[in-house]
Motif scaffolding. Structure first.
Motif, PDB file in Angstrom:
ATOM      1  N   PRO A   1       0.831  -1.266  -0.081  1.00  0.00           N
ATOM      2  CA  PRO A   1       0.149  -0.037   0.069  1.00  0.00           C
ATOM      3  C   PRO A   1       0.711   1.408  -0.037  1.00  0.00           C
ATOM      4  O   PRO A   1       0.443   2.190  -0.696  1.00  0.00           O
ATOM      5  N   PHE A   2       1.991   1.277   0.738  1.00  0.00           N
ATOM      6  CA  PHE A   2       2.551   2.632   1.027  1.00  0.00           C
ATOM      7  C   PHE A   2       3.261   3.029  -0.399  1.00  0.00           C
ATOM      8  O   PHE A   2       2.992   4.421  -0.907  1.00  0.00           O
ATOM      9  N   PRO A   3       4.109   2.308  -1.235  1.00  0.00           N
ATOM     10  CA  PRO A   3       4.510   2.785  -2.390  1.00  0.00           C
ATOM     11  C   PRO A   3       3.870   3.159  -3.308  1.00  0.00           C
ATOM     12  O   PRO A   3       3.700   4.176  -4.045  1.00  0.00           O
ATOM     13  N   VAL A   4       2.522   2.448  -3.578  1.00  0.00           N
ATOM     14  CA  VAL A   4       1.393   3.087  -4.523  1.00  0.00           C
ATOM     15  C   VAL A   4       0.665   4.121  -4.096  1.00  0.00           C
ATOM     16  O   VAL A   4       0.719   4.986  -4.899  1.00  0.00           O
ATOM     17  N   SER A   5       0.443   4.548  -2.881  1.00  0.00           N
ATOM     18  CA  SER A   5      -0.194   5.577  -2.340  1.00  0.00           C
ATOM     19  C   SER A   5       0.625   6.765  -2.496  1.00  0.00           C
ATOM     20  O   SER A   5       0.494   7.974  -2.509  1.00  0.00           O
ATOM     21  N   LEU A   6       1.909   6.423  -2.238  1.00  0.00           N
ATOM     22  CA  LEU A   6       3.179   7.623  -2.395  1.00  0.00           C
ATOM     23  C   LEU A   6       3.152   8.053  -3.607  1.00  0.00           C
ATOM     24  O   LEU A   6       3.316   9.301  -3.966  1.00  0.00           O
ATOM     25  N   ALA A   7       3.377   7.137  -4.759  1.00  0.00           N
ATOM     26  CA  ALA A   7       3.307   7.403  -5.928  1.00  0.00           C
ATOM     27  C   ALA A   7       2.118   8.361  -6.650  1.00  0.00           C
ATOM     28  O   ALA A   7       2.221   9.219  -7.094  1.00  0.00           O
ATOM     29  N   LEU A   8       1.141   7.767  -6.218  1.00  0.00           N
ATOM     30  CA  LEU A   8      -0.121   8.330  -6.754  1.00  0.00           C
ATOM     31  C   LEU A   8      -0.337   9.722  -5.830  1.00  0.00           C
ATOM     32  O   LEU A   8      -0.933  10.560  -6.496  1.00  0.00           O
TER      33      LEU A   8
ATOM     34  N   THR B   1      -4.517   2.345   1.244  1.00  0.00           N
ATOM     35  CA  THR B   1      -3.824   3.038  -0.099  1.00  0.00           C
ATOM     36  C   THR B   1      -4.640   4.060  -0.552  1.00  0.00           C
ATOM     37  O   THR B   1      -4.108   5.268  -0.712  1.00  0.00           O
ATOM     38  N   SER B   2      -6.104   4.155  -0.450  1.00  0.00           N
ATOM     39  CA  SER B   2      -6.843   5.192  -1.118  1.00  0.00           C
ATOM     40  C   SER B   2      -6.741   6.399  -0.208  1.00  0.00           C
ATOM     41  O   SER B   2      -6.487   7.581  -0.516  1.00  0.00           O
ATOM     42  N   PHE B   3      -6.600   6.226   1.296  1.00  0.00           N
ATOM     43  CA  PHE B   3      -6.672   7.244   2.157  1.00  0.00           C
ATOM     44  C   PHE B   3      -5.347   7.873   2.141  1.00  0.00           C
ATOM     45  O   PHE B   3      -5.159   9.230   1.959  1.00  0.00           O
ATOM     46  N   LEU B   4      -4.123   7.123   2.303  1.00  0.00           N
ATOM     47  CA  LEU B   4      -2.945   7.823   2.041  1.00  0.00           C
ATOM     48  C   LEU B   4      -2.634   8.495   0.926  1.00  0.00           C
ATOM     49  O   LEU B   4      -2.085   9.428   0.846  1.00  0.00           O
ATOM     50  N   THR B   5      -3.039   7.956  -0.073  1.00  0.00           N
ATOM     51  CA  THR B   5      -2.900   8.689  -1.545  1.00  0.00           C
ATOM     52  C   THR B   5      -3.654  10.226  -1.394  1.00  0.00           C
ATOM     53  O   THR B   5      -3.143  10.988  -1.805  1.00  0.00           O
ATOM     54  N   PHE B   6      -4.880   9.925  -1.023  1.00  0.00           N
ATOM     55  CA  PHE B   6      -5.610  11.321  -0.828  1.00  0.00           C
ATOM     56  C   PHE B   6      -5.052  12.356   0.218  1.00  0.00           C
ATOM     57  O   PHE B   6      -4.808  13.257  -0.187  1.00  0.00           O
ATOM     58  N   MET B   7      -4.406  11.847   1.291  1.00  0.00           N
ATOM     59  CA  MET B   7      -3.747  12.714   2.323  1.00  0.00           C
ATOM     60  C   MET B   7      -2.349  13.178   1.834  1.00  0.00           C
ATOM     61  O   MET B   7      -2.086  14.293   2.029  1.00  0.00           O
ATOM     62  N   VAL B   8      -1.770  12.465   0.980  1.00  0.00           N
ATOM     63  CA  VAL B   8      -0.364  12.728   0.473  1.00  0.00           C
ATOM     64  C   VAL B   8      -0.515  13.809  -0.440  1.00  0.00           C
ATOM     65  O   VAL B   8      -0.016  15.269  -0.186  1.00  0.00           O
ATOM     66  N   ALA B   9      -1.437  13.854  -1.265  1.00  0.00           N
ATOM     67  CA  ALA B   9      -1.772  14.837  -2.199  1.00  0.00           C
ATOM     68  C   ALA B   9      -2.114  16.033  -1.501  1.00  0.00           C
ATOM     69  O   ALA B   9      -1.766  17.338  -1.932  1.00  0.00           O
TER      70      ALA B   9
END
Length: 129
Positions: free
Chosen positions: A10-17, A67-75
């Motif tokens: 989850p982390f690399p996918v969410s970080l990239a997105l 993954t979805s939550f981390l993606t949203f929060m990183v962005a």
């Protein structure tokens, strides 16, 4: 697939997105002055996250939600830091509680969106397995 094991976590996918989504959000704030235009890259980010979750086919809801939550929060944090430091220059003028409630509100919105994305990303998969 042995070379890309980190892409299935989850982390690399969410970080990239998230970084790509944050860049799209920054470009949107630079290019346009209309406030509602920010929904376009957020929508694209949610759709890209949904597509990525469909592609990796994780059966665990927790992995999809994370993954979805981390993606949203990183962005969101990338955009928040850009606006606070570069665009407005007021990140240090706001008290810590001001930052907490703003990011908390975005976390609540991101949580609701992530729940629905994580749920719908697995529709139709459970019958196949």
């Amino acid at each position: 697939m042995k070379n890309f094991k980190s892409a299935l976590k989850p982390f690399p996918v969410s970080l990239a997105l998230g970084v790509l989504g944050g860049a799209a959000l920054i470009v949107t704030t630079i290019v346009t002055t209309k406030g509602l235009a920010i929904f376009i890259p957020y929508t694209a980010l949610i759709i890209a996250t949904f597509a990525a979750l469909r592609a990796v086919q994780w059966s665990a809801f927790s992995k999809r939600f994370t993954t979805s939550f981390l993606t949203f929060m990183v962005a969101t944090i990338i955009l928040y830091l850009f606006i606070g430091i570069y665009d407005a220059g007021t990140i240090l003028d706001i008290p810590i509680w001001g930052h907490i409630w703003r990011l908390g509100l975005m976390a609540a919105i991101g949580g609701a969106l992530s729940f629905s994305v994580a749920y719908f990303a697995n529709i139709g998969r459970s019958q196949i397995v």
